[in-house]
Design a protein around this motif. Structure first.
Motif, PDB file in Angstrom:
ATOM      1  N   GLY A  76      -7.503   5.485  -2.708  1.00  0.00           N
ATOM      2  CA  GLY A  76      -8.024   4.225  -2.186  1.00  0.00           C
ATOM      3  C   GLY A  76      -7.814   3.049  -3.132  1.00  0.00           C
ATOM      4  N   ASP A  77      -7.080   3.266  -4.220  1.00  0.00           N
ATOM      5  CA  ASP A  77      -6.862   2.220  -5.214  1.00  0.00           C
ATOM      6  C   ASP A  77      -5.520   1.525  -4.931  1.00  0.00           C
ATOM      7  N   PRO A  78      -5.557   0.236  -4.549  1.00  0.00           N
ATOM      8  CA  PRO A  78      -4.328  -0.471  -4.182  1.00  0.00           C
ATOM      9  C   PRO A  78      -3.299  -0.483  -5.309  1.00  0.00           C
ATOM     10  N   ASN A  79      -3.793  -0.522  -6.532  1.00  0.00           N
ATOM     11  CA  ASN A  79      -2.909  -0.544  -7.691  1.00  0.00           C
ATOM     12  C   ASN A  79      -2.101   0.746  -7.776  1.00  0.00           C
ATOM     13  N   LYS A  80      -2.809   1.872  -7.580  1.00  0.00           N
ATOM     14  CA  LYS A  80      -2.147   3.175  -7.584  1.00  0.00           C
ATOM     15  C   LYS A  80      -1.197   3.276  -6.400  1.00  0.00           C
ATOM     16  N   ARG A  82       0.492   1.030  -4.992  1.00  0.00           N
ATOM     17  CA  ARG A  82       1.736   0.317  -5.273  1.00  0.00           C
ATOM     18  C   ARG A  82       2.626   1.133  -6.204  1.00  0.00           C
ATOM     19  N   THR A  83       2.019   1.747  -7.204  1.00  0.00           N
ATOM     20  CA  THR A  83       2.793   2.574  -8.129  1.00  0.00           C
ATOM     21  C   THR A  83       3.428   3.745  -7.388  1.00  0.00           C
ATOM     22  N   PHE A  84       2.646   4.390  -6.516  1.00  0.00           N
ATOM     23  CA  PHE A  84       3.183   5.527  -5.781  1.00  0.00           C
ATOM     24  C   PHE A  84       4.284   5.096  -4.818  1.00  0.00           C
ATOM     25  N   THR A  86       6.328   2.642  -5.294  1.00  0.00           N
ATOM     26  CA  THR A  86       7.503   2.444  -6.148  1.00  0.00           C
ATOM     27  C   THR A  86       8.121   3.793  -6.491  1.00  0.00           C
ATOM     28  N   THR A 103      -6.684  -1.148   4.314  1.00  0.00           N
ATOM     29  CA  THR A 103      -5.905  -2.381   4.364  1.00  0.00           C
ATOM     30  C   THR A 103      -5.378  -2.743   2.980  1.00  0.00           C
ATOM     31  N   GLY A 104      -6.232  -2.556   1.948  1.00  0.00           N
ATOM     32  CA  GLY A 104      -5.820  -2.898   0.590  1.00  0.00           C
ATOM     33  C   GLY A 104      -4.611  -2.090   0.138  1.00  0.00           C
ATOM     34  N   MET A 107      -1.431  -3.110   2.067  1.00  0.00           N
ATOM     35  CA  MET A 107      -0.813  -4.371   1.636  1.00  0.00           C
ATOM     36  C   MET A 107      -0.002  -4.150   0.358  1.00  0.00           C
ATOM     37  N   ALA A 126      -6.099  -3.574   9.880  1.00  0.00           N
ATOM     38  CA  ALA A 126      -6.077  -5.038   9.898  1.00  0.00           C
ATOM     39  C   ALA A 126      -4.893  -5.604  10.675  1.00  0.00           C
ATOM     40  N   GLY A 171     -15.165  -2.905   3.978  1.00  0.00           N
ATOM     41  CA  GLY A 171     -13.934  -3.512   4.482  1.00  0.00           C
ATOM     42  C   GLY A 171     -13.821  -3.459   5.991  1.00  0.00           C
ATOM     43  N   SER A 175     -14.235  -6.837   8.346  1.00  0.00           N
ATOM     44  CA  SER A 175     -13.052  -7.287   9.059  1.00  0.00           C
ATOM     45  C   SER A 175     -13.323  -7.370  10.567  1.00  0.00           C
TER      46      SER A 175
END
Lengths: 382, 319
Positions: A76-80, A82-84, A86, A103-104, A107, A126, A171, A175
């Protein structure tokens, strides 16, 4: 010792290379939130996709090519996420991605997929995911706005025009609250009370009392997921607040009725998918086959009830597999994207999908069915 | 402890690692992981100054990261500010905020200070989550591209997003490390370390204890804020998670794991804890278990943190 290890490693690597070269594979990437706060979404999604890949490969894969699944848990971590994303594209070299339970996280994956030109089917709600339309991004769940529209259509038919709304601040609830407020006017519905509660709150009686004391409230609408809506349902019954109660598709599951208590939940309505009424679906129903085969297989594999969210993943995978089988080149992301966009009349558990260059969701309101709790189970509203 | 020579060795090691590692990267994904490590290391170096130098604890530093991140998301949209200036603005707001709340709460010690900073972090995270109209709520919001990459492209220097942010965050980390190492041997740094040893003794020899504590707090807040901004800019999307309690704990864990008094150790701690979830994807379910185990083992056997403990052991053997 060192040489031995090195030799072993080299042998292993060579073996790996051999087995990889022996058979062409379609590499599919998935990043969902199988653990963490969004696990109730990601867990059934991950299980569904793992099960479907296994099923598909047993049947010989897509056009004779096996599907190699790489599944990551982004927690649930948007940062992770994105890394995954990539990693899936750059390192695992997948041709398509499914995922983004929230949604996070969606995105985050979306911008990577869009940048690298990899088709991506999102599992989040979303509307901003597909509006404006992005070239490589599709999604399977209905938007929150559609859920609001479905509910307000039903209210209009019941002659309800003044609604008290109580929403979760998570969230999902936040929304949907915003979307419902936006479209209420189109259906002649006025939101006369607008209350909120925190995701961890254990009692919503004060908010509901305020709604009850508002003049002319004819119905209560509760956008939210998790335990909150169950507590709202109980509190409404405890207060003897005798107006129709509408819940959202976020709690469309049998577990919700158990949590809220069948007595308290009796008579409440929500927009749900065919999955919830798999048992009572007539054989003529276009969704009958896909819904029953999915619910049976899932139950057999995990001894668990299916959820709407697993259904989103089911549809995303089925759509992607279908597109890959139709694509000019099953290893070219561009060709898969083009095939995906040409999908038409594809029946899934959520509804019937028809994508177009202007519409990357491809569902209309008919995909939602208005359901009512009757005798402790879900029944379609006729 | 660390002489002037040590400073340059630390910086050289860091610079060599940042500069040479890309030569062995098999794919673009490693640039992304590298950039994440540098961003995390930057905020952890801030904590080294606060915890390692001045001996104060904070469980709310993700709050400052959140301020930095959302400054980069909000200022370009509402104030028309360039994203890089927004980073500076975020750092300014974080510093002001740290100065404002640091004054009263740095009078607290130990657990009380931990709880007060914790409260601050949760407050920031709650505001970001609940002010939907401004921040997009829990779903997060987009962050404008700073446009630097296309500027480089126009100059004929084509870089992928991963490579670009690897370079930028690597550079910022080097500057951050250099400043932190300079501070260590400066009068302020010595004063901070003195009050870490004993506040009473430090006050007796003329150290303005309150002032030095506040200084450490403000500096570390700026580090966290810049790290948050860099994260927002490279992700292009930001959610309130960045300011969450778990992120605060993660920062402190990185600092303690690597060695809370050492800038290089902080970088090592950040690298390990950023890499672990990537290495452990196969056992994603056991990730927390392994993390916990590593922490417990380090605390028992290497209480100074990885790098200082290992360095000490090596030195002991040489002698």
């Amino acid at each position: 010792m060192l040489t031995k290890t090195t030799t072993a490693l080299v042998t292993l690597a060579a073996l790996g290379a051999l087995s990889g070269a022996a058979q062409a594979e379609i590499r599919l990437g998935v990043s969902v939130s199988a653990t963490g706060p969004a696990a109730f979404l990601g867990d059934p999604e991950a299980k569904t996709i793992e099960m479907l890949v296994e099923q598909l490969n047993e049947k010989g894969g897509i056009n004779g090519e096996k599907v190699a699944l790489t599944l990551y848990d982004d927690g649930g971590d948007p940062n992770k996420a994105r890394t995954f994303a990539t990693r899936l594209i750059e390192d695992d070299e997948v041709v398509a991605i499914i995922g983004g339970s929230t949604t996070g996280t969606t995105m985050s994956i979306l911008s990577v997929a869009e940048g690298e030109g990899i088709p991506f089917i999102s599992l989040a709600g979303a509307i901003s995911i597909i509006d404006p339309v992005r070239e490589y991004v599709f999604k399977t769940p209905h938007t929150d706005r559609m859920a609001c529209e479905k509910i307000f259509t039903d209210m209009q038919a019941q002659g309800i025009s003044k609604v008290g709304m109580i929403s979760g601040t998570d969230g999902f609830g936040a929304s949907m609250q915003a979307q419902c407020k936006e479209v209420a006017g189109d259906y002649g519905v006025e939101i006369v009370a607008d209350e909120t509660y925190g995701p961890q709150d254990a009692d919503m009686t004060p908010q509901l009392t305020r709604i009850r004391n508002t003049d002319g409230v004819q119905a209560v609408l509760n956008p939210g997921f998790g335990q909150g809506p169950a507590i709202v349902t109980r509190n409404v019954a405890q207060l003897g607040f005798d107006v129709p109660l509408y819940q959202s598709h976020g709690v469309a599951s049998n577990a919700f009725i158990e949590l809220a208590g069948a007595d308290s939940a009796e008579g409440l309505r929500l927009p749900g998918t065919a999955l919830l009424i798999a048992d009572s679906l007539s054989e003529d129903d276009p969704q009958y086959e896909v819904v029953t085969s999915y619910t049976k297989a899932f139950k057999a594999a995990y001894n668990q009830e299916v959820s709407t969210f697993g259904g989103y993943a089911h549809d995303a995978f089925a759509l992607m597999a279908d597109a890959i089988s139709r694509a000019d080149d099953a290893e070219d992301p561009e060709a898969i994207r083009d095939a995906l966009e040409k999908t038409s009349g594809f029946v899934g558990t959520t509804g019937t999908y028809s994508f177009s260059p202007e519409d990357h969701l491809g569902l209309d309101l008919s995909a939602f069915r208005m359901l009512e709790v009757k005798d402790g189970g879900w029944q379609p509203v006729e | 402890m660390m002489a002037g020579r040590g400073k340059w060795i630390s910086l050289a090691v860091l610079a060599l690692l940042i500069g040479l590692l890309p030569l062995v990267f098999p794919s673009g994904y490693y640039f992304r992981v590298g950039a994440l490590i540098f961003v995390n290391a930057l905020s952890v170096i801030g904590l080294v100054i606060l915890i390692g130098y001045a001996g104060q604890i904070s469980l709310g530093h993700a709050g400052f990261a959140g301020i930095g991140a959302y400054a980069c998301a909000l200022a370009p949209e509402h104030l028309g500010l360039h994203p890089l200036l927004s980073l500076v603005l975020g750092a300014g707001i974080s510093a002001a905020m740290a100065a404002l709340i640091g004054k009263p709460i740095l009078r607290l010690k130990g657990y009380y200070l931990a709880v007060a900073t914790l409260g601050f972090g949760i407050l920031v995270s709650m505001i970001l989550t609940n002010e939907r109209a401004l921040t997009g709520g829990p779903d997060g919001m987009n962050v404008a591209d700073p446009g630097l990459r296309s500027l480089l492209r126009d100059m004929g220097w084509r870089l992928s997003g991963g490579e670009f942010w690897y370079g930028i965050s690597g550079l910022v980390l080097l500057v951050g490390a250099w400043l932190a190492l300079n501070l260590f041997d400066s009068p302020s740094g010595r004063a901070m370390r003195a009050l870490h040893g004993s506040e009473v003794a430090a006050a007796t020899v003329g150290v303005d204890v309150a002032r030095q504590k506040l200084r450490a707090f403000v500096i570390s807040a700026v580090y966290a804020s810049v790290a948050g901004s860099l994260l927002a800019l490279q992700n292009g999307y930001i959610t309130p998670d960045v300011a969450g309690f778990l992120h605060s704990v993660e920062m402190v864990t990185m600092a303690v794991l690597g060695g809370v008094g050492s800038v290089l150790g902080a970088t090592l701690g950040a690298a390990i804890l950023t890499l672990l979830p990537q290495v452990l994807t196969v056992f994603a379910e056991y990730e927390q278990l392994v993390l916990g185990l590593v922490m417990v083992l380090v605390m028992i056997f290497l209480p100074q943190g990885l790098l200082p403990s290992i360095a000490r052991r090596l030195k002991g053997r040489d002698a």
